[in-house]
Scaffold this active site. Structure first.
Site, short mmCIF file in Angstrom:
data_model
loop_
_atom_site.label_atom_id
_atom_site.label_comp_id
_atom_site.label_asym_id
_atom_site.label_seq_id
_atom_site.Cartn_x
_atom_site.Cartn_y
_atom_site.Cartn_z
N ASP A 110 -8.52 10.28 -4.91
CA ASP A 110 -7.43 9.93 -4.02
C ASP A 110 -7.94 9.97 -2.59
O ASP A 110 -8.61 10.92 -2.20
CB ASP A 110 -6.29 10.94 -4.23
CG ASP A 110 -5.00 10.52 -3.55
OD1 ASP A 110 -5.06 10.15 -2.37
OD2 ASP A 110 -3.94 10.58 -4.19
N ASN A 118 -1.82 3.87 7.20
CA ASN A 118 -0.72 2.90 7.19
C ASN A 118 0.21 3.09 8.38
O ASN A 118 0.64 2.12 9.01
CB ASN A 118 0.07 3.02 5.88
CG ASN A 118 -0.61 2.34 4.72
OD1 ASN A 118 -1.38 1.39 4.90
ND2 ASN A 118 -0.35 2.81 3.51
N HIS A 123 -0.06 -1.73 7.37
CA HIS A 123 -0.43 -1.89 5.96
C HIS A 123 -1.59 -2.86 5.76
O HIS A 123 -2.31 -2.75 4.77
CB HIS A 123 0.79 -2.36 5.15
CG HIS A 123 1.82 -1.28 4.97
ND1 HIS A 123 1.71 -0.31 4.00
CD2 HIS A 123 2.97 -1.02 5.64
CE1 HIS A 123 2.76 0.50 4.07
NE2 HIS A 123 3.53 0.10 5.06
N GLU A 153 -2.99 4.85 -3.44
CA GLU A 153 -4.37 5.14 -3.02
C GLU A 153 -5.12 5.97 -4.06
O GLU A 153 -6.15 6.56 -3.77
CB GLU A 153 -4.36 5.88 -1.67
CG GLU A 153 -3.79 7.28 -1.71
CD GLU A 153 -2.29 7.33 -1.46
OE1 GLU A 153 -1.81 8.39 -0.98
OE2 GLU A 153 -1.60 6.35 -1.75
#
Length: 253
Positions: A110, A118, A123, A153
């Site tokens: 991750d 973001n 984005h 993610e």
């Protein structure tokens, strides 16, 4: 298989047509006055046209079906496999492990603090970061390893033939590579990211491969809880017990 059958039918029809035409040549407009062999030759010619059209449509639809099936297995943003495809590969590997006892490891990873990317850059930058991270994972594993985007993610890797220690080595290599890579997007964005990794391996007492995935997910959670930018393996099936952790310094965005 289907391609060979279609080619065989086409070639067979062609030679049938040639056989009948070699006996008697009559223009199609004289069909009503033609002899039996000429009539059969004309019919064979029409049959060849129909068969060719049918085979062309058949092969095109078969190829289209294969393409659609492959598209359904690919994550459109990163080009990696999606969760559906990953599940299929895990089913195969788990069956092999049950038959032969061959090990396999699963790594869940991750990107750390990805929400900040973001929020701060938008984005479109976040999507590019995910693509770059996906490429890093894909470029530093073996050809027969499987890497997929699990969602958001979060990514997951299947390593056939690897035990936990070997899985830890792969995860540490990927962690270090991620931390050492600067991501430049346009003229204004330059990021240094980090990622957390959880590793688990197949155990002969596992009744389904999702048990391995669950342990890898728990290990990833432990890596996040311990400060991120690290690799964690839960040494036992009980996530509350002792775990093995490799803990470098944390690199933040």
């Amino acid at each position: 298989g289907k391609m060979l059958i279609a080619m065989f039918l086409l070639v067979s029809a062609f030679f049938i047509f040639r056989f009948f035409r070699s006996f008697y040549e009559v223009p199609p407009e004289d069909f009503m006055n033609a002899g039996l062999l000429s009539a059969l030759a004309i019919i064979a010619g029409e049959f060849l046209v129909i068969l060719s059209s049918f085979c062309t449509i058949w092969m095109a639809s078969d190829e289209l079906q294969d393409e659609l099936s492959e598209i359904a297995r690919i994550d459109p943003l990163t080009g990696l496999y999606n969760r559906r495809a990953f599940d299929e590969y895990c089913d195969i590997e788990f069956s092999r492990a049950q038959r032969s006892g061959a090990p396999f490891a699963i790594i869940m990873c991750d990107l750390d603090h990805f929400k900040r990317v973001n929020d701060q850059y938008g984005h479109h930058v976040g999507d590019e970061v995910l693509r770059r991270f996906a490429n890093t994972l894909k470029e530093h594993i073996r050809k027969h390893d499987v890497v997929a985007r699990f969602g958001g993610e979060e990514f997951v890797l299947l390593l056939p033939g690897k035990d936990t220690e070997q899985g830890l080595e792969v995860a540490e290599k990927l962690r270090a590579k991620t931390a050492d890579t600067q991501i430049t997007i346009g003229d204004d964005v330059c990021l240094t990211l980090s990622a957390s990794f959880g590793v688990a391996h197949y155990d002969s007492s596992d009744r389904e491969w999702s048990a391995v995935l669950h342990r890898a997910d728990n290990a990833l959670y432990a890596a996040k809880k311990q400060g991120r930018n690290r690799v964690v393996d839960l040494a036992t099936k009980n996530p509350g017990e002792e775990c093995l952790s490799r803990t470098p310094s944390v690199i933040r965005i």
